[in-house]
Design a protein around this motif. Structure first.
Motif, short mmCIF file in Angstrom:
data_model
loop_
_atom_site.label_atom_id
_atom_site.label_comp_id
_atom_site.label_asym_id
_atom_site.label_seq_id
_atom_site.Cartn_x
_atom_site.Cartn_y
_atom_site.Cartn_z
N THR A 364 -2.27 -3.03 -7.38
CA THR A 364 -2.16 -1.94 -6.41
C THR A 364 -0.76 -1.95 -5.79
O THR A 364 -0.32 -2.97 -5.26
CB THR A 364 -3.21 -2.09 -5.30
OG1 THR A 364 -4.50 -2.17 -5.90
CG2 THR A 364 -3.14 -0.92 -4.34
N VAL A 365 -0.08 -0.82 -5.84
CA VAL A 365 1.26 -0.67 -5.27
C VAL A 365 1.22 0.49 -4.26
O VAL A 365 0.97 1.63 -4.66
CB VAL A 365 2.31 -0.38 -6.36
CG1 VAL A 365 3.68 -0.19 -5.73
CG2 VAL A 365 2.33 -1.50 -7.39
N PRO A 366 1.45 0.24 -2.98
CA PRO A 366 1.45 1.32 -1.97
C PRO A 366 2.76 2.10 -2.03
O PRO A 366 3.66 1.92 -1.20
CB PRO A 366 1.29 0.57 -0.65
CG PRO A 366 1.87 -0.77 -0.93
CD PRO A 366 1.58 -1.09 -2.36
N SER A 367 2.87 2.95 -3.03
CA SER A 367 4.14 3.67 -3.24
C SER A 367 4.46 4.60 -2.09
O SER A 367 5.62 4.72 -1.67
CB SER A 367 4.05 4.46 -4.56
OG SER A 367 3.75 3.59 -5.64
N ALA A 368 3.46 5.30 -1.57
CA ALA A 368 3.73 6.25 -0.49
C ALA A 368 4.26 5.56 0.76
O ALA A 368 5.20 6.03 1.41
CB ALA A 368 2.46 7.05 -0.17
N LEU A 370 5.87 2.61 0.90
CA LEU A 370 7.21 2.10 0.66
C LEU A 370 8.24 3.22 0.65
O LEU A 370 9.36 3.06 1.14
CB LEU A 370 7.24 1.35 -0.67
CG LEU A 370 6.41 0.06 -0.73
CD1 LEU A 370 6.46 -0.55 -2.12
CD2 LEU A 370 6.91 -0.95 0.31
N ALA A 371 7.87 4.39 0.11
CA ALA A 371 8.81 5.50 0.12
C ALA A 371 9.09 5.98 1.54
O ALA A 371 10.23 6.30 1.91
CB ALA A 371 8.27 6.65 -0.74
#
Length: 516
Positions: A364-368, A370-371
């Motif tokens: 799981t990568v919390p892209s939103a 981090l952006a």
């Protein structure tokens, strides 16, 4: 008209009874008349250090009653110092060039001793005697006095200047009371009276200088970057200004102003004029001891003191300027504290979010998140929809409606008289903090640690922050007003109450033995 012609034709009434009017007519330009302007070249020259050392050694010769030392005597006296400064040999050709340059500038004079001549072809320098010109002599002495002032500078004047002014005026009035106007030969009494009058003016000038320097430091603090050490120094100076100067001012002004009004009475004015006349006659007889003229400008010291110390005078205007600067300083400190609180809350939010991210799985990568975290600061202020393909509608023109003049109404009700004593907001907060400490912290001989506080609600965190501000800032003077002292220890402490948590350094709260 050329400048030189103007200098010759301008009247020299700059030291008369109306110096300001004389300045408006250009009389100050005569300050350059008959002056050697090459003194400025002496300071900016590449070999200014070598020149000044030669001139100062010639001044020392003069003080030893050797008004015109020989050429070789000057060389032998200055050679060791010149070699130390230059780091090399100081030979005769270089010394001759320096002396020739000083002679060309008119800073030194020379003459030939005819008894040393051995023939018409004798061109040796041993027959020359050199002396300082009058202009150069006074200039070197001025440089010496400025260096002495720098060496004797011990920081800010910590004397009670207002009390000194009050004592000086009392002594001045006492001397004037015993002075007899019929006797015009009272030189000693006149000297004492003039000294006390000039001393009161010098003390007033020192008060003005200290206030201007304080205002300058406040303005420098406003324009410079935030520094903790400078902030502590500014707060300490403001505390000293309020408690040491303003309180003394309002109590001593009631004594100083009546003394000045007594000084300006016609009888005392005539006695002061008599003293200045006696001292001016003494100055003309011994001009080498008195360098400053006692003209009408110095006789008007009493009027200047009255304009300075009266209500709404120059002293009050200085306080108004300092008060405006103090308000801006407190605004800067308040803004800095609010910014620190905002950054602290932001860091806490990021820390909580990172802790949540550590509980996620590796896939799981919390892209939103981090952006959004790495995105630059931006604000969306356009209420219309638009994108790269569709343009937004232009803004509609607004119609400005005329405003009707409505008389202002008084919406404040009259306050009811209360029997409670007047208490400031700071005193009320300190009283609440004292009651909280007495209720939450056990009194022990060695003091109670902050980790022993029983935190029951979120408001206790605010009390702890208030305790830290009162005990650490300004050397703990604010916390000492309620008979407590705070000491900082090593290590960190975590206080929790439900879902809230406060991390801070370990501190010891000790109750002072002094009673309120």
């Amino acid at each position: 008209m050329q400048v030189d012609d103007f200098l010759q034709e301008t009247n020299s009434d700059l030291f008369g009874s109306a110096p300001v009017q004389a300045f408006d007519r250009g009389a100050a330009a005569r300050l350059l008349l008959n002056r050697n302007r090459q003194l400025g070249a002496l300071l900016v020259a590449d070999r200014s250090v070598y020149y000044v050392q030669i001139l100062y050694r010639m001044l020392l010769f003069k003080r030893e009653h050797e008004l015109e030392p020989l050429y070789e005597d000057i060389y032998r006296a200055v050679s060791p110092a010149q070699e130390i400064v230059g780091g090399g040999e100081y030979d005769l050709p270089q010394y001759r060039q320096d002396m020739d340059q000083l002679r060309d500038w008119g800073l030194v004079t020379f003459r030939i001793e005819k008894e040393r001549l051995r023939g018409y072809r004798d061109n040796r320098k041993k027959k020359f005697r050199y002396g300082l010109s009058e202009e150069c002599d006074q200039f070197v002495q001025w440089l010496e006095s400025r260096l002495l002032a720098d060496l004797e500078d011990r920081g800010h004047d910590t004397r009670d200047l207002l009390q000194d002014v009050c004592g000086t005026l009392n002594e001045l009035l006492r001397l004037l009371h015993h002075l007899r106007k019929e006797d015009g030969e009272q030189t000693e009494e006149a000297r004492r009276i003039v000294f006390q009058l000039v001393k009161s003016d010098e003390l007033t000038r020192a008060i003005t200088l200290s206030l201007i320097e304080l205002n300058g430091r406040l303005l420098h603090f406003l324009l410079s970057r935030y520094n903790m050490e400078e902030t502590r120094q500014v707060i300490s100076e403001l505390d000293s200004y309020v408690h040491s100067f303003l309180q003394r001012l309002y109590s001593l002004r009631q004594e100083i102003v009546p003394l000045i009004e007594r000084l300006l009475q016609d009888n005392n004015r005539q006695k002061i004029d008599l003293c200045f006349t006696v001292m001016e006659r003494e100055r003309l007889q011994t001009p080498h001891l008195f360098q400053v003229s006692l003209g009408p400008a110095r006789r008007a010291i009493g009027d200047r003191l009255h304009d300075f110390y009266i209500e709404d005078g120059k002293l009050d205007r200085l306080h108004q300027r300092i008060g405006a600067s103090v308000i801006k300083v407190w605004q800067k400190l308040h803004s800095h504290l609010r910014e620190l609180e905002r950054k602290n809350n932001r860091l806490l939010d990021i820390g909580e979010r990172i802790k949540d991210m550590t509980g996620l799985s590796e896939e799981t990568v919390p892209s939103a998140f981090l952006a959004e975290l790495l995105a630059p600061a931006a604000m969306c202020g356009d209420m219309h929809y638009w994108d790269f393909l569709q343009k937004a509608d232009p803004p509609e023109p607004r119609r400005v409606l005329p405003q009707k003049e409505v008389p202002a109404g008084n919406y404040l009700r009259r306050k009811k008289a209360s029997t409670k004593p007047v208490q400031s907001m700071d005193e009320a907060r300190l009283e609440e903090l004292r009651q909280w400490l007495a209720a939450r912290m056990a009194s022990e001989p060695g003091g109670a640690r902050i980790s022993q506080v029983s935190v029951e609600e979120f408001g206790d965190f605010a009390r702890i922050m208030e305790l830290a501000r009162a005990g650490l800032l300004n050397s703990g003077n604010r916390l000492a007003r309620i008979d407590y002292r705070l000491a900082d220890l090593a290590g960190e402490v975590v206080l929790e109450s439900g879902e809230q948590r406060l991390t801070l350094r370990e501190m010891v709260v000790e109750q002072l033995s002094r009673q309120r």
